[in-house]
Write a protein that holds these residues in place. Sequence first.
Motif, PDB file in Angstrom:
ATOM      1  N   GLU A  51       0.981  -0.987  -0.104  1.00 13.88           N
ATOM      2  CA  GLU A  51       0.073   0.055  -0.040  1.00 13.88           C
ATOM      3  C   GLU A  51       0.876   1.243   0.456  1.00 13.88           C
ATOM      4  OE1 GLU A  51      -2.397  -0.683   3.154  1.00 13.88           O
ATOM      5  OE2 GLU A  51      -3.802  -1.358   2.225  1.00 13.88           O
ATOM      6  N   LEU A  54       2.514   1.266  -3.694  1.00 14.10           N
ATOM      7  CA  LEU A  54       1.077   1.716  -5.078  1.00 14.10           C
ATOM      8  C   LEU A  54      -0.091   2.436  -4.230  1.00 14.10           C
ATOM      9  CD1 LEU A  54       0.878  -2.182  -5.542  1.00 14.10           C
ATOM     10  CD2 LEU A  54       2.015  -0.810  -6.957  1.00 14.10           C
ATOM     11  N   ARG A  56      -3.039   2.938  -5.908  1.00 11.38           N
ATOM     12  CA  ARG A  56      -4.359   2.370  -5.688  1.00 11.38           C
ATOM     13  C   ARG A  56      -3.845   0.962  -5.754  1.00 11.38           C
ATOM     14  NH1 ARG A  56      -6.793   4.150 -11.153  1.00 11.38           N
ATOM     15  NH2 ARG A  56      -4.994   2.831 -12.066  1.00 11.38           N
ATOM     16  N   ALA A  57      -3.788   0.335  -3.872  1.00 16.82           N
ATOM     17  CA  ALA A  57      -3.810  -0.228  -3.434  1.00 16.82           C
ATOM     18  C   ALA A  57      -5.836  -0.752  -2.235  1.00 16.82           C
ATOM     19  CB  ALA A  57      -2.562  -0.861  -2.628  1.00 16.82           C
ATOM     20  N   ILE A  70      -5.439  -3.685  -7.437  1.00  8.38           N
ATOM     21  CA  ILE A  70      -4.139  -2.700  -7.194  1.00  8.38           C
ATOM     22  C   ILE A  70      -4.408  -2.332  -9.073  1.00  8.38           C
ATOM     23  CG2 ILE A  70      -1.826  -2.050  -7.988  1.00  8.38           C
ATOM     24  CD1 ILE A  70      -2.282  -3.539  -4.759  1.00  8.38           C
ATOM     25  N   MET A 108       4.950  -4.637 -10.600  1.00  6.49           N
ATOM     26  CA  MET A 108       4.119  -5.183  -9.816  1.00  6.49           C
ATOM     27  C   MET A 108       4.966  -6.226  -9.395  1.00  6.49           C
ATOM     28  SD  MET A 108       1.399  -5.086  -8.819  1.00  6.49           S
ATOM     29  CE  MET A 108       0.531  -5.802  -7.339  1.00  6.49           C
TER      30      MET A 108
END
Length: 117
Positions: A51, A54, A56-57, A70, A108
């Motif tokens: 989190e 990234l 947008r998690a 994700i 990722m």
Amino acid sequence: MNTLTQRLVAALPLALVAACGSSPSNTASDSNVIVYASSARSPSSIASCLEDRLSRAYESHSGNATELAIGSRSNASYFVTLTPNGYGSVIRVTHGASSSNDPPEEEMRFDVARCTT
């Protein structure tokens, strides 16, 4: 730390990198798996790290598993399932139904590798 523990800890990154390049099986349900590995870290620790890395998690829970979507909340690019085991966690990352690669798959994989070692 004893010698066996030191060797296992030293081998963990290599095992994780090897696991990132292959899926656990060739069944149709596993065709979207891009990472399948284990880690000595707890699911909550891995989730927190991902989190942070990234933007947008989105975290949710299903039984004892921690799940992260994700990308877009409504049409995620990846799904990360973190399941506790006796030694830490099992990590399973699948590509979502979305055709988006947000973030790119390489990023990722890198973020998962950094958060699980």
